[in-house]
Design an enzyme around this catalytic site. Sequence first.
Site, PDB file in Angstrom:
ATOM      1  N   THR A  43       6.559  35.065 -36.812  1.00  0.00           N
ATOM      2  CA  THR A  43       6.256  36.320 -36.118  1.00  0.00           C
ATOM      3  C   THR A  43       5.008  36.969 -36.695  1.00  0.00           C
ATOM      4  O   THR A  43       4.136  37.455 -35.971  1.00  0.00           O
ATOM      5  CB  THR A  43       7.442  37.301 -36.231  1.00  0.00           C
ATOM      6  OG1 THR A  43       8.572  36.744 -35.582  1.00  0.00           O
ATOM      7  CG2 THR A  43       7.102  38.638 -35.587  1.00  0.00           C
ATOM      8  N   GLY A  49       0.232  38.184 -28.408  1.00  0.00           N
ATOM      9  CA  GLY A  49       1.004  39.314 -27.916  1.00  0.00           C
ATOM     10  C   GLY A  49       2.352  38.902 -27.369  1.00  0.00           C
ATOM     11  O   GLY A  49       2.858  37.817 -27.652  1.00  0.00           O
ATOM     12  N   GLU A 114      -3.526  35.292 -20.613  1.00  0.00           N
ATOM     13  CA  GLU A 114      -3.592  34.028 -21.331  1.00  0.00           C
ATOM     14  C   GLU A 114      -3.315  32.882 -20.370  1.00  0.00           C
ATOM     15  O   GLU A 114      -2.948  33.091 -19.206  1.00  0.00           O
ATOM     16  CB  GLU A 114      -2.604  34.022 -22.506  1.00  0.00           C
ATOM     17  CG  GLU A 114      -2.934  35.076 -23.551  1.00  0.00           C
ATOM     18  CD  GLU A 114      -1.993  35.053 -24.744  1.00  0.00           C
ATOM     19  OE1 GLU A 114      -1.011  34.279 -24.722  1.00  0.00           O
ATOM     20  OE2 GLU A 114      -2.230  35.803 -25.699  1.00  0.00           O
ATOM     21  N   ASP A 220      14.499  24.287 -41.008  1.00  0.00           N
ATOM     22  CA  ASP A 220      15.745  24.360 -41.777  1.00  0.00           C
ATOM     23  C   ASP A 220      16.966  24.651 -40.904  1.00  0.00           C
ATOM     24  O   ASP A 220      18.026  24.047 -41.071  1.00  0.00           O
ATOM     25  CB  ASP A 220      15.625  25.438 -42.858  1.00  0.00           C
ATOM     26  CG  ASP A 220      14.438  25.216 -43.775  1.00  0.00           C
ATOM     27  OD1 ASP A 220      14.175  24.054 -44.122  1.00  0.00           O
ATOM     28  OD2 ASP A 220      13.769  26.204 -44.141  1.00  0.00           O
ATOM     29  N   HIS A 241      -1.324  23.994 -30.187  1.00  0.00           N
ATOM     30  CA  HIS A 241      -2.230  25.052 -29.739  1.00  0.00           C
ATOM     31  C   HIS A 241      -3.628  24.462 -29.610  1.00  0.00           C
ATOM     32  O   HIS A 241      -4.113  23.788 -30.527  1.00  0.00           O
ATOM     33  CB  HIS A 241      -2.241  26.219 -30.733  1.00  0.00           C
ATOM     34  CG  HIS A 241      -2.789  27.473 -30.128  1.00  0.00           C
ATOM     35  ND1 HIS A 241      -4.137  27.627 -29.845  1.00  0.00           N
ATOM     36  CD2 HIS A 241      -2.194  28.624 -29.732  1.00  0.00           C
ATOM     37  CE1 HIS A 241      -4.329  28.824 -29.306  1.00  0.00           C
ATOM     38  NE2 HIS A 241      -3.173  29.440 -29.226  1.00  0.00           N
ATOM     39  N   ARG A 287      -1.232  25.336 -21.959  1.00  0.00           N
ATOM     40  CA  ARG A 287      -1.680  24.788 -23.236  1.00  0.00           C
ATOM     41  C   ARG A 287      -1.611  23.275 -23.321  1.00  0.00           C
ATOM     42  O   ARG A 287      -2.448  22.653 -23.976  1.00  0.00           O
ATOM     43  CB  ARG A 287      -0.862  25.412 -24.370  1.00  0.00           C
ATOM     44  CG  ARG A 287      -1.191  26.873 -24.598  1.00  0.00           C
ATOM     45  CD  ARG A 287      -0.342  27.473 -25.693  1.00  0.00           C
ATOM     46  NE  ARG A 287      -0.717  28.863 -25.928  1.00  0.00           N
ATOM     47  CZ  ARG A 287      -0.109  29.658 -26.784  1.00  0.00           C
ATOM     48  NH1 ARG A 287       0.919  29.209 -27.482  1.00  0.00           N
ATOM     49  NH2 ARG A 287      -0.509  30.912 -26.945  1.00  0.00           N
ATOM     50  N   HIS A 348       1.953  23.782 -33.110  1.00  0.00           N
ATOM     51  CA  HIS A 348       2.077  25.235 -33.011  1.00  0.00           C
ATOM     52  C   HIS A 348       3.482  25.734 -32.723  1.00  0.00           C
ATOM     53  O   HIS A 348       3.964  26.660 -33.371  1.00  0.00           O
ATOM     54  CB  HIS A 348       1.129  25.734 -31.913  1.00  0.00           C
ATOM     55  CG  HIS A 348       1.085  27.217 -31.757  1.00  0.00           C
ATOM     56  ND1 HIS A 348       0.691  28.069 -32.771  1.00  0.00           N
ATOM     57  CD2 HIS A 348       1.386  28.014 -30.692  1.00  0.00           C
ATOM     58  CE1 HIS A 348       0.748  29.317 -32.336  1.00  0.00           C
ATOM     59  NE2 HIS A 348       1.178  29.321 -31.096  1.00  0.00           N
ATOM     60  N   ARG A 383       5.980  25.771 -23.204  1.00  0.00           N
ATOM     61  CA  ARG A 383       6.096  27.233 -23.263  1.00  0.00           C
ATOM     62  C   ARG A 383       4.885  27.929 -22.644  1.00  0.00           C
ATOM     63  O   ARG A 383       3.741  27.601 -22.959  1.00  0.00           O
ATOM     64  CB  ARG A 383       6.219  27.673 -24.735  1.00  0.00           C
ATOM     65  CG  ARG A 383       6.231  29.183 -24.938  1.00  0.00           C
ATOM     66  CD  ARG A 383       6.353  29.508 -26.413  1.00  0.00           C
ATOM     67  NE  ARG A 383       5.158  29.150 -27.137  1.00  0.00           N
ATOM     68  CZ  ARG A 383       4.259  30.031 -27.611  1.00  0.00           C
ATOM     69  NH1 ARG A 383       4.441  31.318 -27.403  1.00  0.00           N
ATOM     70  NH2 ARG A 383       3.213  29.629 -28.292  1.00  0.00           N
TER      71      ARG A 383
END
Length: 533
Positions: A43, A49, A114, A220, A241, A287, A348, A383
């Site tokens: 984060t 954004g 974006e 993890d 990315h 992307r 990414h 995503r």
Amino acid sequence: MSKFYDAIVIGSGIAGLSFALKIAEAGHRVAIITKKNSADSNTNYAQGGIAAVTSQTDDVEMHVADTLDAGDGLCDEQAVREILKDGAASIEELARRGVAFTQLDDGRVSLGKEGGHSKRRILHVKDVTGKAIEQALIHGITHSENIEVLEHHFAIELITASKVRAVGLDHQRDKVLGVYALNSKTDAVETFAASAVLLATGGIGQVYQFTTNPSIATGDGIAMAYRAGVEVRNMEFIQFHPTALYANDSDRFLISEAVRGEGAILRNFEGEAFMERYDRRKDLAPRDIVARAIDSEMKQSGAPHVWLDARGDSAEVIRDRFPNIYEHCADLGIHLEKDMIPVVPAAHYLCGGVKTNLDSETSLSGLYACGEVACTGLHGANRLASNSLLEAVVMATRGAEALKKYLADAEPESFELPEWKDGDLRDSDERVILSHNLDELKRTLWDYVAIVRTTKRLERARTRIQNLDREINEYYWNFKVDESLLQLRNMILVAGLIIDCALQRKESRGLHYTLDYPNKLDQAIDTTVGKFR
């Protein structure tokens, strides 16, 4: 003696902190276990954004359409609609908690654009959005009497009813009972009991040689859930990315996609704006398309990177909108008003993970997962930019509401959990093995399981990872645990899950592109993993 909490949250990013605050505000006692400092999370590194429909010129159906398009047929449409419709309410909540989103001169919220978005809907705090959200949430955490933050504690393993049955404690059905965690300051493994556990451990970027992720992103939570028998799916979908700052070392500073949203153009070494040859949306294509285009340009020319040209804007505009990026580049002698930025793709974001429903519940009773560690069906095969922070805060809210009901119905536990036993294990005098194995892991994933794949490369990777898995497990059972050993053990397991899922998918879809199966199948099917051999 084990400490008892109503809920344990593992991880301190937007998902974990939001979840913990909501549970604590309902009067429940919460522990946050984080292996570094509270502010160390993915984060904190999120620049672009958070995507949400807050403008009258936009609507949720357009956001849904963009998300489904980016997800390349694999999104769960119900999950997409449910999560995105809660976007505006989540933004309002963050604002109430103190997140000051950047505004225009007339007082309206500044909205960025974006790749893959048909409208401007990216709320941001300059180019340090994640950091601003993290700080606001941590402020709430520090002022809560019901939250205990356990920094420098590495969660090793989930304690489940099936495991305590194995040591003689009777329990009727399998559910989570607590966590074993290594106190990195004392080198002692501590036992924590809880009615419920939330996995909010973030992503897996560190399994790759080059990544935008911080050092904590070692998978993890996925590894712990998998070892506890929880379903994991779609691990092959690793988002690279497109524009990480090219450097000689493994660190890859992120150049936000929002820079292209404000007009920056990708150019090859000949100065050609090449994206129009790959997609009608040019530099604002999703992307996966941009990353493959850059990879193709680099392979065709032999160039070590491509260029991101942001020189069209005035220095003042660039400095105001992207101060963090501007200053970082300037420190390296790259002045955005006159110099192009050398960029390359880097690992990414993981679009798969621990399978959950829309209440953040996993298949193990009492175990929840939220954020990048979880697979809700929102992202599908790729995503959409800036949907991740939104998903984290929305699913934290939904999960917290579900957990409140679970705690109200939970039966009180009346037995003591078994303590961790080191036995006669000794400290290792062969630490070099860990560093060598870590290097081999990262190079194997980067060389064979990156942007463009083949079956032969994946099989080679699987053989190498299986060898590393045998070595690290022998090491694990013969020496006392420490953080580097535990992280590497998790990373090797996660790498195996990625490869297993990639070999299952006999097509190219979204972020998974293989030369052996370049076409997309008619039906989109999730991949799932059994026990890694």
